[in-house]
Design a protein around this motif. Structure first.
Motif, short mmCIF file in Angstrom:
data_model
loop_
_atom_site.label_atom_id
_atom_site.label_comp_id
_atom_site.label_asym_id
_atom_site.label_seq_id
_atom_site.Cartn_x
_atom_site.Cartn_y
_atom_site.Cartn_z
N ILE A 64 0.82 -1.22 0.00
CA ILE A 64 0.00 0.00 0.00
C ILE A 64 0.85 1.27 0.00
N GLY A 65 2.18 1.11 -0.12
CA GLY A 65 3.07 2.23 -0.37
C GLY A 65 2.99 3.37 0.62
N ARG A 66 2.89 4.58 0.09
CA ARG A 66 2.90 5.79 0.93
C ARG A 66 1.71 5.88 1.86
N GLN A 67 0.66 5.13 1.58
CA GLN A 67 -0.52 5.17 2.44
C GLN A 67 -0.21 4.71 3.86
N LEU A 68 0.89 4.01 4.04
CA LEU A 68 1.29 3.61 5.39
C LEU A 68 1.56 4.83 6.28
N HIS A 69 1.76 5.97 5.65
CA HIS A 69 2.07 7.18 6.43
C HIS A 69 0.89 8.15 6.47
N THR A 70 -0.30 7.64 6.17
CA THR A 70 -1.52 8.44 6.33
C THR A 70 -2.38 7.78 7.41
N PRO A 71 -3.27 8.55 8.06
CA PRO A 71 -4.11 7.99 9.13
C PRO A 71 -4.93 6.80 8.66
N PHE A 72 -5.02 5.79 9.49
CA PHE A 72 -5.71 4.55 9.17
C PHE A 72 -7.18 4.79 8.83
N LYS A 73 -7.79 5.79 9.45
CA LYS A 73 -9.22 6.05 9.23
C LYS A 73 -9.54 6.41 7.79
N TYR A 74 -8.54 6.81 7.01
CA TYR A 74 -8.77 7.16 5.61
C TYR A 74 -8.54 5.98 4.67
N TYR A 75 -8.18 4.84 5.18
CA TYR A 75 -7.93 3.68 4.33
C TYR A 75 -9.24 3.12 3.77
N SER A 76 -9.19 2.59 2.57
CA SER A 76 -10.32 1.84 2.04
C SER A 76 -10.39 0.49 2.77
N ASN A 77 -11.50 -0.21 2.62
CA ASN A 77 -11.63 -1.52 3.25
C ASN A 77 -10.54 -2.49 2.78
#
Length: 229
Positions: free
Chosen positions: A126-139
């Protein structure tokens, strides 16, 4: 169909041993017994499929094994370290990034953070998304992160509730290799519907109906019995 096998299930330091597990819920119309004397044993390298229609008690059993619920009676001897259900993301903190959630879990389980993070980063893809808040992740991203983190901890027994395939076909094959090939020496308890996986990957099956269960070592018979429920 009965699951009472406690007379042959002695405590074992190298297995998960469940004896006469009962779970009751108090409702407005009286007591409802969801699990009624479930017993089984899973040792190292053994894979127990849990089969049953909706309402059979599978999810309740998995929740009790994982510690989310408490049994009314019966015992569970945890002679092996047991994972939380693979792909379960309910324990993650939404305000924290994936990176920080990995660091938190690594600290709880006292495992090296650097190696854990590198595995999770590589496996989850999931790349750079590891450094964004978990609440914004897709399912899908949440499941990939939870799945990867479950595998990053060196558990001796993996608990799997329905979800063992995440993402596209390529990623699903990757999940299969990690679970069934690279961790062939681990114990597993899988609540699952796929008869092919049961026949090809499991060593025994617990078929459940109305809270009761029977353990089969003949997997073809187990799948056939499940199909007639």
């Amino acid at each position: 169909m009965t699951g009472r096998q406690s007379t042959i299930l002695a405590p074992n330091d190298d297995a998960i041993v469940v004896r006469d597990l009962v779970k009751e819920f108090h409702t407005d119309i009286g007591v409802r017994r969801v699990l009624n004397g479930i017993s089984f044993r899973v040792g190292r390298g053994e894979r127990l499929a849990v089969l049953g229609r909706n309402g059979a008690g599978k999810s309740t059993l998995i929740q009790i094994l994982s510690g989310v619920q408490v049994a009314t009676s019966g015992t569970i001897d945890r002679g092996l370290t047991m994972s939380w259900p693979l792909a379960l993301s309910g324990g993650f903190q939404g305000e924290l990034t994936g990176f920080d959630n990995v660091r938190f879990i690594a600290r709880i389980y006292d495992v090296p953070f650097k190696e854990t993070y590198e595995f999770v980063s590589d496996f989850s893809e999931i790349g750079r998304q590891l450094h964004t808040p978990f609440k914004y992740y897709s399912n899908g991203m949440r499941m990939r992160l939870a799945f990867a983190l479950s595998l990053a901890i060196d558990f001796e027994c993996f608990l799997i509730d329905e979800v063992i395939l995440v993402g596209d076909h390529r990623f699903q094959e990757k999940c299969h290799r990690e679970i069934f090939e690279k961790r062939a020496d681990r114990a597993m308890i899988l609540a699952i519907h796929d008869g092919t996986i049961v026949r090809e990957r499991c060593t025994a099956a617990l078929v459940m109906k109305d809270g009761k269960g029977k353990v089969f070592t003949d997997l073809v018979a187990a799948v056939n019995t499940y199909a007639t429920l």
